[in-house]
Scaffold this motif. Sequence first.
Motif, PDB file in Angstrom:
ATOM      1  N   LEU A 190       0.832  -1.210   0.000  1.00 15.93           N
ATOM      2  CA  LEU A 190       0.000   0.000   0.000  1.00 15.93           C
ATOM      3  C   LEU A 190       0.865   1.258   0.000  1.00 15.93           C
ATOM      4  O   LEU A 190       0.479   2.275  -0.588  1.00 15.93           O
ATOM      5  CB  LEU A 190      -0.962  -0.032   1.191  1.00 15.93           C
ATOM      6  CG  LEU A 190      -2.114  -1.020   0.943  1.00 15.93           C
ATOM      7  CD1 LEU A 190      -2.801  -1.425   2.239  1.00 15.93           C
ATOM      8  CD2 LEU A 190      -3.125  -0.425  -0.030  1.00 15.93           C
ATOM      9  N   ALA A 191       2.057   1.198   0.614  1.00 20.27           N
ATOM     10  CA  ALA A 191       2.988   2.343   0.556  1.00 20.27           C
ATOM     11  C   ALA A 191       3.320   2.665  -0.899  1.00 20.27           C
ATOM     12  O   ALA A 191       3.377   3.838  -1.293  1.00 20.27           O
ATOM     13  CB  ALA A 191       4.253   2.032   1.346  1.00 20.27           C
ATOM     14  N   LYS A 196       2.576   6.279  -5.496  1.00 21.83           N
ATOM     15  CA  LYS A 196       2.183   6.456  -6.901  1.00 21.83           C
ATOM     16  C   LYS A 196       0.982   7.404  -7.012  1.00 21.83           C
ATOM     17  O   LYS A 196       0.903   8.201  -7.946  1.00 21.83           O
ATOM     18  CB  LYS A 196       1.839   5.096  -7.514  1.00 21.83           C
ATOM     19  CG  LYS A 196       3.070   4.307  -7.893  1.00 21.83           C
ATOM     20  CD  LYS A 196       3.714   5.004  -9.071  1.00 21.83           C
ATOM     21  CE  LYS A 196       5.108   4.554  -9.353  1.00 21.83           C
ATOM     22  NZ  LYS A 196       5.736   5.357 -10.428  1.00 21.83           N
ATOM     23  N   ALA A 197       0.046   7.298  -6.068  1.00 23.67           N
ATOM     24  CA  ALA A 197      -1.181   8.101  -6.167  1.00 23.67           C
ATOM     25  C   ALA A 197      -0.963   9.545  -5.739  1.00 23.67           C
ATOM     26  O   ALA A 197      -1.703  10.431  -6.169  1.00 23.67           O
ATOM     27  CB  ALA A 197      -2.284   7.474  -5.306  1.00 23.67           C
ATOM     28  N   THR A 198       0.026   9.811  -4.869  1.00 24.62           N
ATOM     29  CA  THR A 198       0.109  11.155  -4.283  1.00 24.62           C
ATOM     30  C   THR A 198       1.424  11.879  -4.562  1.00 24.62           C
ATOM     31  O   THR A 198       1.585  13.009  -4.107  1.00 24.62           O
ATOM     32  CB  THR A 198      -0.102  11.102  -2.745  1.00 24.62           C
ATOM     33  OG1 THR A 198       1.007  10.426  -2.134  1.00 24.62           O
ATOM     34  CG2 THR A 198      -1.393  10.392  -2.374  1.00 24.62           C
ATOM     35  N   GLY A 314     -10.732   4.694  -6.149  1.00 20.87           N
ATOM     36  CA  GLY A 314     -10.010   3.663  -6.891  1.00 20.87           C
ATOM     37  C   GLY A 314      -8.513   3.876  -6.961  1.00 20.87           C
ATOM     38  O   GLY A 314      -7.810   3.158  -7.676  1.00 20.87           O
ATOM     39  N   LEU A 315      -7.982   4.858  -6.216  1.00 21.34           N
ATOM     40  CA  LEU A 315      -6.551   5.149  -6.280  1.00 21.34           C
ATOM     41  C   LEU A 315      -5.745   4.271  -5.318  1.00 21.34           C
ATOM     42  O   LEU A 315      -4.533   4.141  -5.461  1.00 21.34           O
ATOM     43  CB  LEU A 315      -6.300   6.636  -5.991  1.00 21.34           C
ATOM     44  CG  LEU A 315      -6.887   7.559  -7.074  1.00 21.34           C
ATOM     45  CD1 LEU A 315      -6.911   9.011  -6.616  1.00 21.34           C
ATOM     46  CD2 LEU A 315      -6.075   7.431  -8.354  1.00 21.34           C
ATOM     47  N   LEU A 316      -6.421   3.688  -4.319  1.00 22.74           N
ATOM     48  CA  LEU A 316      -5.803   2.672  -3.455  1.00 22.74           C
ATOM     49  C   LEU A 316      -6.639   1.416  -3.554  1.00 22.74           C
ATOM     50  O   LEU A 316      -7.862   1.473  -3.400  1.00 22.74           O
ATOM     51  CB  LEU A 316      -5.775   3.116  -1.986  1.00 22.74           C
ATOM     52  CG  LEU A 316      -4.871   4.260  -1.593  1.00 22.74           C
ATOM     53  CD1 LEU A 316      -4.917   4.443  -0.079  1.00 22.74           C
ATOM     54  CD2 LEU A 316      -3.462   3.988  -2.044  1.00 22.74           C
ATOM     55  N   ARG A 317      -5.963   0.284  -3.797  1.00 19.27           N
ATOM     56  CA  ARG A 317      -6.667  -0.989  -3.952  1.00 19.27           C
ATOM     57  C   ARG A 317      -5.931  -2.046  -3.141  1.00 19.27           C
ATOM     58  O   ARG A 317      -5.039  -2.721  -3.678  1.00 19.27           O
ATOM     59  CB  ARG A 317      -6.705  -1.415  -5.425  1.00 19.27           C
ATOM     60  CG  ARG A 317      -7.308  -0.390  -6.377  1.00 19.27           C
ATOM     61  CD  ARG A 317      -6.805  -0.574  -7.796  1.00 19.27           C
ATOM     62  NE  ARG A 317      -5.342  -0.655  -7.847  1.00 19.27           N
ATOM     63  CZ  ARG A 317      -4.531   0.394  -7.875  1.00 19.27           C
ATOM     64  NH1 ARG A 317      -5.003   1.614  -7.882  1.00 19.27           N
ATOM     65  NH2 ARG A 317      -3.203   0.225  -7.888  1.00 19.27           N
TER      66      ARG A 317
END
Length: 352
Positions: A190-191, A196-198, A314-317
Amino acid sequence: MRALRLREWKSDPVLVEVPDPEPRPGQVVIRVGGAGACHSDLHLMRDFEGGLLPWGPPFTLGHENAGWVHALGDGVTGLETGQPVAVHGPWGCGTCARCRLGAENYCEDPANAPVPSGGGGLGLDGGMAEYMLVPDARLLVPLPDGLDPVAAAPLTDAALTPYHAVRRSWGKLPPGTTAVVIGAGGLGHLAIQILKATTAASVIAVDTRPEALELALREGADAALPSDEGTAASIRAATGGRGADVVLDVVGTDATLAMAAAAARTLGDVTIVGIGGGTLPVSFFSVPYEVSLQTTYWGTRPELIEVLDLAARGLLRPDIVEFPLERAVDAYRQLESGKLTGRAVVVPSSAG
Ligand code: NAD
Ligand code: ZN
Ligand code: ZN
């Protein structure tokens, strides 16, 4: 109801019958829809003993929890029976300056918390049970549309903890920089997604297990390196000799801490997330100039709201392996033997 209880230090937890919890005024009982199996629970079963922490067994395990509101104590407003919620896991005093900001992970009056520096599953009864008592309605965050309790459970720790760590290093991760995640397990995968998302940084994952490295690449890591004596040099080579701007050590042994320090860039951040029991000697010449070394513990309630928002969009899965409550011990066994990728989530009851 059934509950997975740690009965003493240095022991395996057992599934036993306990009375259903009842909410007193201000409290809430949730029906648990998901309880994540965190590596910290293995530290509780294997490494810790009396005197190390201000609390101890017996208690029900499970400190990353989500479910549905089941019963409201007198005076609770703003929540409805059946509503899906996540539990903010660190339970502080609720009234000090930090708690008022939602930073109950860093409560400054732990003597007046339900248990000093702990919470449900950490000294008090947690979510590896059909129902869980939450001592104050402020500790519940309603789930945004599109998130169910199974997916939300790991967000409350396995995502919240690295989110807190990444967020405080955002300023060091503009385009052109590199972040390293050592340990691509429950928190680490998740890290990678959070980075990647932020941020616009390149992400390098490091793990000892090939299947964890494969997962890291699937989660969007730009490179995945096996963990050995040569890893820090490989990270330097991959960054034009400069080193990594931010290193999250999600393992925390002597070997990974040394790797983190050796891989860091001058002015970089090294954050110790893993509780592997290691130490890192620090002296003027032992780490690159002006590297900041920090530990980190969990995350704040506003950050949990941000994490839930990222996931709902949907930015964290979270990559989840589900286990029924009667197989919770198996979940920990698989985690311990390195057979799991992603996060094991125990599912005591499902929707409906
Ligand atoms: P996990 O078992 O799911 O993941 C750990 C990963 O590290 C695994 O993929 C494993 O293969 C890898 N690993 C082990 N040794 C390694 C090495 N030498 N080099 C590289 N990779 C290695 O565990 P998790 O639930 O993600 O927890 C990770 C750590 O974070 C644990 O120590 C846990 O107690 C700690 N933790 C800390 C906080 C906090 O607030 N600071 C919160 C939650 C968990
Ligand atoms: Zn945890
Ligand atoms: Zn407080």
